[in-house]
Design an enzyme around this catalytic site. Structure first.
Site, PDB file in Angstrom:
ATOM      1  N   ARG A  25       0.731  -1.384  -0.088  1.00  8.15           N
ATOM      2  CA  ARG A  25      -0.099  -0.113  -0.133  1.00  8.15           C
ATOM      3  C   ARG A  25       0.949   1.428  -0.047  1.00  8.15           C
ATOM      4  O   ARG A  25       0.444   2.197  -0.337  1.00  8.15           O
ATOM      5  CB  ARG A  25      -0.974   0.076   1.309  1.00  8.15           C
ATOM      6  N   GLU A  52       5.969   7.687  11.989  1.00  9.81           N
ATOM      7  CA  GLU A  52       5.705   8.375  12.910  1.00  9.81           C
ATOM      8  C   GLU A  52       6.735   9.617  12.688  1.00  9.81           C
ATOM      9  O   GLU A  52       7.940   9.228  12.984  1.00  9.81           O
ATOM     10  CB  GLU A  52       5.715   8.054  14.479  1.00  9.81           C
ATOM     11  N   HIS A  77      19.808  31.393   8.725  1.00  7.81           N
ATOM     12  CA  HIS A  77      18.952  31.860   9.691  1.00  7.81           C
ATOM     13  C   HIS A  77      18.908  31.634  10.915  1.00  7.81           C
ATOM     14  O   HIS A  77      19.231  30.509  11.465  1.00  7.81           O
ATOM     15  CB  HIS A  77      17.462  32.017   9.299  1.00  7.81           C
ATOM     16  N   LYS A 137      15.219  23.321  16.256  1.00 11.06           N
ATOM     17  CA  LYS A 137      14.433  23.151  15.183  1.00 11.06           C
ATOM     18  C   LYS A 137      14.596  21.716  14.736  1.00 11.06           C
ATOM     19  O   LYS A 137      15.621  20.984  15.164  1.00 11.06           O
ATOM     20  CB  LYS A 137      14.836  23.922  14.078  1.00 11.06           C
ATOM     21  N   TYR A 172       9.205  22.156   9.309  1.00 11.20           N
ATOM     22  CA  TYR A 172      10.318  22.364  10.521  1.00 11.20           C
ATOM     23  C   TYR A 172       9.330  22.564  11.594  1.00 11.20           C
ATOM     24  O   TYR A 172       8.436  23.492  11.537  1.00 11.20           O
ATOM     25  CB  TYR A 172      11.160  23.119  10.149  1.00 11.20           C
ATOM     26  N   LYS A 182      17.176  39.657   1.027  1.00  8.53           N
ATOM     27  CA  LYS A 182      17.575  39.800   2.334  1.00  8.53           C
ATOM     28  C   LYS A 182      18.585  38.806   2.655  1.00  8.53           C
ATOM     29  O   LYS A 182      20.031  39.199   3.551  1.00  8.53           O
ATOM     30  CB  LYS A 182      16.413  39.405   3.166  1.00  8.53           C
ATOM     31  N   ASP A 183      18.564  37.676   2.122  1.00  8.48           N
ATOM     32  CA  ASP A 183      20.024  36.739   2.286  1.00  8.48           C
ATOM     33  C   ASP A 183      21.042  37.317   1.479  1.00  8.48           C
ATOM     34  O   ASP A 183      22.195  36.496   1.639  1.00  8.48           O
ATOM     35  CB  ASP A 183      19.280  34.957   1.812  1.00  8.48           C
TER      36      ASP A 183
END
Length: 184
Positions: free
Chosen positions: A23, A28, A62, A72, A132, A169-170
């Site tokens: 299938r 998890e 960042h 994170k 994240y 910005k980066d």
């Protein structure tokens, strides 16, 4: 799940147990109890984020400054990215070093970084959907970043330079040596 330590304390690779049959598969993607048991870390994730990017997009490097610094747990649900965590903890023996790992929809790996790391990724597939979990809410006033192309870091983003796509910005972040880190 299997927890793999990296060369930098505070950065872990998480490999979930995949259950597959005709299938498809099931796993998890996060279990708080098992995370604490296997890592010894108690993290209360409060915000989930998702981005979609095209080949060549490079986001980073960042972080959020204290008191809103974030741990994170990141993963890719579609496509493939090179994910990078740079140690910006001034008193750390691994300050200025980084760990990189390929995350993909095929390997299902996840990458955990504790507070005190700058984070970025480059998209290696046509498109990538990146998710994240963060243990602190986004606070624009605490945003920080260092240059993705810092020569002292010498990160190989696995992209040709002429294919890299950056936000405005980066393109303007300071080098690590110009940055006065609030992380000790």
């Amino acid at each position: 799940m299997e927890v793999i330590k990296t060369k930098i304390d505070g950065v872990l690779i998480i490999e979930p147990r995949i259950f597959g049959d005709i299938r498809g598969y099931f796993f998890e993607s996060f279990n708080a109890r098992e995370f604490v048991e296997k890592t010894g870390l108690s993290v209360n994730f409060v915000q989930d984020n998702e981005s979609m990017s095209h080949y060549g997009v490079l986001r980073g490097l960042h972080f959020q400054t204290p008191p809103y610094a974030q741990s994170k747990l990141v993963r890719v649900v579609k496509g493939r990215v090179l994910d990078v965590a740079v140690d910006i903890r001034k008193n750390s023996p691994t300050y200025g070093q980084y760990v990189s790992i390929e995350l993909s929809e095929d390997n299902h790996r996840q990458f955990f970084m504790s507070k005190g790391f700058a984070h970025g990724f480059s998209v290696l597939s046509d498109t990538a959907i990146f998710q994240y979990k963060c243990d602190e809410f986004y606070m624009p006033q605490s945003e920080g970043a260092i240059a993705w192309d810092d020569p002292d870091l010498a990160i190989d983003w696995n992209l040709p330079l002429d294919k890299i796509i950056l936000s405005e910005k980066d393109k303007k972040h300071p080098l690590l040596k110009e940055f006065n880190t609030p992380f000790l």
